[in-house]
Structures are given as C-alpha cells and as structure tokens.
Design a protein around this motif. Structure first.
Motif, PDB file in Angstrom:
ATOM      1  N   PHE A 107      12.904   1.329  -0.415  1.00  0.00           N
ATOM      2  CA  PHE A 107      13.051  -0.019   0.120  1.00  0.00           C
ATOM      3  C   PHE A 107      13.997  -0.839  -0.752  1.00  0.00           C
ATOM      4  O   PHE A 107      14.906  -1.502  -0.262  1.00  0.00           O
ATOM      5  N   LYS A 108      13.789  -0.786  -2.064  1.00  0.00           N
ATOM      6  CA  LYS A 108      14.633  -1.544  -2.991  1.00  0.00           C
ATOM      7  C   LYS A 108      16.077  -1.038  -2.985  1.00  0.00           C
ATOM      8  O   LYS A 108      17.018  -1.827  -3.083  1.00  0.00           O
ATOM      9  N   VAL A 109      16.272   0.269  -2.893  1.00  0.00           N
ATOM     10  CA  VAL A 109      17.621   0.832  -2.830  1.00  0.00           C
ATOM     11  C   VAL A 109      18.346   0.297  -1.595  1.00  0.00           C
ATOM     12  O   VAL A 109      19.506  -0.112  -1.674  1.00  0.00           O
TER      13      VAL A 109
ATOM     14  N   GLN B 135      21.058  10.016  -3.645  1.00  0.00           N
ATOM     15  CA  GLN B 135      21.926   9.835  -4.810  1.00  0.00           C
ATOM     16  C   GLN B 135      21.571   8.572  -5.586  1.00  0.00           C
ATOM     17  O   GLN B 135      21.546   8.583  -6.815  1.00  0.00           O
ATOM     18  N   GLU B 136      21.326   7.482  -4.891  1.00  0.00           N
ATOM     19  CA  GLU B 136      21.037   6.210  -5.552  1.00  0.00           C
ATOM     20  C   GLU B 136      19.653   6.191  -6.208  1.00  0.00           C
ATOM     21  O   GLU B 136      19.480   5.612  -7.272  1.00  0.00           O
ATOM     22  N   SER B 137      18.676   6.794  -5.555  1.00  0.00           N
ATOM     23  CA  SER B 137      17.301   6.725  -6.059  1.00  0.00           C
ATOM     24  C   SER B 137      16.965   7.853  -7.028  1.00  0.00           C
ATOM     25  O   SER B 137      15.983   7.761  -7.762  1.00  0.00           O
ATOM     26  N   MET B 138      17.766   8.931  -7.000  1.00  0.00           N
ATOM     27  CA  MET B 138      17.508  10.132  -7.792  1.00  0.00           C
ATOM     28  C   MET B 138      16.173  10.786  -7.437  1.00  0.00           C
ATOM     29  O   MET B 138      15.540  11.448  -8.266  1.00  0.00           O
ATOM     30  N   LEU B 139      15.718  10.575  -6.191  1.00  0.00           N
ATOM     31  CA  LEU B 139      14.537  11.251  -5.669  1.00  0.00           C
ATOM     32  C   LEU B 139      14.981  12.503  -4.925  1.00  0.00           C
ATOM     33  O   LEU B 139      16.139  12.617  -4.533  1.00  0.00           O
ATOM     34  N   SER B 140      14.055  13.425  -4.689  1.00  0.00           N
ATOM     35  CA  SER B 140      14.398  14.616  -3.917  1.00  0.00           C
ATOM     36  C   SER B 140      14.576  14.242  -2.449  1.00  0.00           C
ATOM     37  O   SER B 140      14.061  13.219  -1.979  1.00  0.00           O
TER      38      SER B 140
ATOM     39  N   ASP C 103       0.799  -1.223   0.000  1.00  0.00           N
ATOM     40  CA  ASP C 103       0.000   0.000   0.000  1.00  0.00           C
ATOM     41  C   ASP C 103       0.834   1.278   0.000  1.00  0.00           C
ATOM     42  O   ASP C 103       0.279   2.363  -0.102  1.00  0.00           O
ATOM     43  N   LEU C 104       2.148   1.150   0.115  1.00  0.00           N
ATOM     44  CA  LEU C 104       3.002   2.329   0.156  1.00  0.00           C
ATOM     45  C   LEU C 104       3.101   2.988  -1.218  1.00  0.00           C
ATOM     46  O   LEU C 104       2.910   2.334  -2.248  1.00  0.00           O
ATOM     47  N   PRO C 105       3.425   4.286  -1.228  1.00  0.00           N
ATOM     48  CA  PRO C 105       3.617   4.963  -2.523  1.00  0.00           C
ATOM     49  C   PRO C 105       4.852   4.427  -3.232  1.00  0.00           C
ATOM     50  O   PRO C 105       5.749   3.840  -2.605  1.00  0.00           O
ATOM     51  N   PRO C 106       4.934   4.620  -4.545  1.00  0.00           N
ATOM     52  CA  PRO C 106       6.074   4.118  -5.318  1.00  0.00           C
ATOM     53  C   PRO C 106       7.427   4.616  -4.806  1.00  0.00           C
ATOM     54  O   PRO C 106       8.416   3.879  -4.853  1.00  0.00           O
ATOM     55  N   SER C 107       7.483   5.830  -4.298  1.00  0.00           N
ATOM     56  CA  SER C 107       8.758   6.351  -3.794  1.00  0.00           C
ATOM     57  C   SER C 107       9.248   5.545  -2.598  1.00  0.00           C
ATOM     58  O   SER C 107      10.451   5.267  -2.474  1.00  0.00           O
TER      59      SER C 107
ATOM     60  N   GLU D 133      17.594  -2.459  -0.043  1.00  0.00           N
ATOM     61  CA  GLU D 133      17.746  -3.907  -0.225  1.00  0.00           C
ATOM     62  C   GLU D 133      18.998  -4.214  -1.049  1.00  0.00           C
ATOM     63  O   GLU D 133      19.772  -5.101  -0.716  1.00  0.00           O
ATOM     64  N   TYR D 134      19.221  -3.478  -2.127  1.00  0.00           N
ATOM     65  CA  TYR D 134      20.337  -3.745  -3.027  1.00  0.00           C
ATOM     66  C   TYR D 134      21.665  -3.203  -2.508  1.00  0.00           C
ATOM     67  O   TYR D 134      22.706  -3.801  -2.721  1.00  0.00           O
ATOM     68  N   ASN D 135      21.646  -2.047  -1.848  1.00  0.00           N
ATOM     69  CA  ASN D 135      22.880  -1.374  -1.463  1.00  0.00           C
ATOM     70  C   ASN D 135      23.245  -1.535   0.003  1.00  0.00           C
ATOM     71  O   ASN D 135      24.333  -1.145   0.394  1.00  0.00           O
ATOM     72  N   GLY D 136      22.346  -2.034   0.811  1.00  0.00           N
ATOM     73  CA  GLY D 136      22.623  -2.150   2.234  1.00  0.00           C
ATOM     74  C   GLY D 136      22.391  -0.821   2.935  1.00  0.00           C
ATOM     75  O   GLY D 136      21.787   0.092   2.375  1.00  0.00           O
ATOM     76  N   PRO D 137      22.896  -0.691   4.154  1.00  0.00           N
ATOM     77  CA  PRO D 137      22.683   0.543   4.934  1.00  0.00           C
ATOM     78  C   PRO D 137      23.246   1.773   4.224  1.00  0.00           C
ATOM     79  O   PRO D 137      24.360   1.746   3.700  1.00  0.00           O
ATOM     80  N   LEU D 138      22.453   2.840   4.207  1.00  0.00           N
ATOM     81  CA  LEU D 138      22.856   4.105   3.573  1.00  0.00           C
ATOM     82  C   LEU D 138      22.371   5.273   4.411  1.00  0.00           C
ATOM     83  O   LEU D 138      21.393   5.163   5.152  1.00  0.00           O
ATOM     84  N   THR D 139      23.033   6.407   4.242  1.00  0.00           N
ATOM     85  CA  THR D 139      22.535   7.640   4.822  1.00  0.00           C
ATOM     86  C   THR D 139      21.422   8.183   3.924  1.00  0.00           C
ATOM     87  O   THR D 139      21.231   7.710   2.800  1.00  0.00           O
ATOM     88  N   GLN D 140      20.727   9.186   4.415  1.00  0.00           N
ATOM     89  CA  GLN D 140      19.676   9.792   3.594  1.00  0.00           C
ATOM     90  C   GLN D 140      20.277  10.378   2.324  1.00  0.00           C
ATOM     91  O   GLN D 140      19.696  10.250   1.241  1.00  0.00           O
ATOM     92  N   LYS D 141      21.429  10.966   2.447  1.00  0.00           N
ATOM     93  CA  LYS D 141      22.109  11.537   1.276  1.00  0.00           C
ATOM     94  C   LYS D 141      22.437  10.445   0.258  1.00  0.00           C
ATOM     95  O   LYS D 141      22.284  10.634  -0.948  1.00  0.00           O
ATOM     96  N   GLY D 142      22.888   9.291   0.736  1.00  0.00           N
ATOM     97  CA  GLY D 142      23.184   8.173  -0.145  1.00  0.00           C
ATOM     98  C   GLY D 142      21.945   7.647  -0.845  1.00  0.00           C
ATOM     99  O   GLY D 142      21.982   7.294  -2.028  1.00  0.00           O
ATOM    100  N   ILE D 143      20.840   7.614  -0.117  1.00  0.00           N
ATOM    101  CA  ILE D 143      19.577   7.162  -0.718  1.00  0.00           C
ATOM    102  C   ILE D 143      19.130   8.137  -1.803  1.00  0.00           C
ATOM    103  O   ILE D 143      18.665   7.728  -2.867  1.00  0.00           O
TER     104      ILE D 143
END
Length: 93
Positions: free
Chosen positions: A20-22, A36-41, A11-15, A24-34
C-alpha cells in the motif's frame, strides 16, 4: 462503512501495508515494479495485492505498454488513508 475500511487496513499483514505504501509513494506500478520497490517476493506481492483488492483500496488495470501485465493503483477511497487531506487543512499563522 468508512470505519470498517480503516479497520480492514489496520488488520492486514505487514506485507500488504508495505505494498500500500509503495503504491502511495510511487503511484501506479506493475506487479514487477512493486516487487522491485518493496523487495518482497513475487508470491508475497500477489497475496498482498489480493488482500488490498478485497477491501477495495487497490484497482487492477491493463498496462498498455505490455498487455501481459497489470497496472495496480490506489482507489479513490484509499486516498483517505494517505493523509493528504490533513495537510491541506493546516494554516500558517
């Protein structure tokens, strides 16, 4: 209760699913890392992390390299969503 967590993730939004997938694939990240990886704001990532924390699939921890940032990682119950268990049950005949 496990079924309700699955429904919550669906039920969660696509973002939030992307974050979650980022993780899952990359392991623990900071918000800044997420970001960069997701290209979301940054704002979208913050909202997605809040939603994921509400259903207990993401944990927030201190990032020791820079205590001003937090480190986000998937929780143990979140591992059931990754499908890793199904890979271990395959047999080669």
């Amino acid at each position: 209760m496990e079924g309700s967590q699955t429904e919550d993730l669906d039920d969660l939004p696509p973002s939030a699913k992307l974050v979650f997938k980022v993780l899952e694939y990359n392991g623990p990240l900071t918000q800044k890392g997420i970001v960069q990886e997701s290209m979301l704001s940054a704002r979208t990532v913050r909202y997605a992390l809040e939603r994921l924390e509400e259903i207990d699939v993401v944990d927030e921890d201190v990032y020791f390299a820079d205590a001003r940032q937090n480190l986000y990682k998937l929780t143990e119950p979140a591992q059931e969503f990754t499908g890793e268990e199904s890979e271990t049950t395959c047999t080669a005949d």
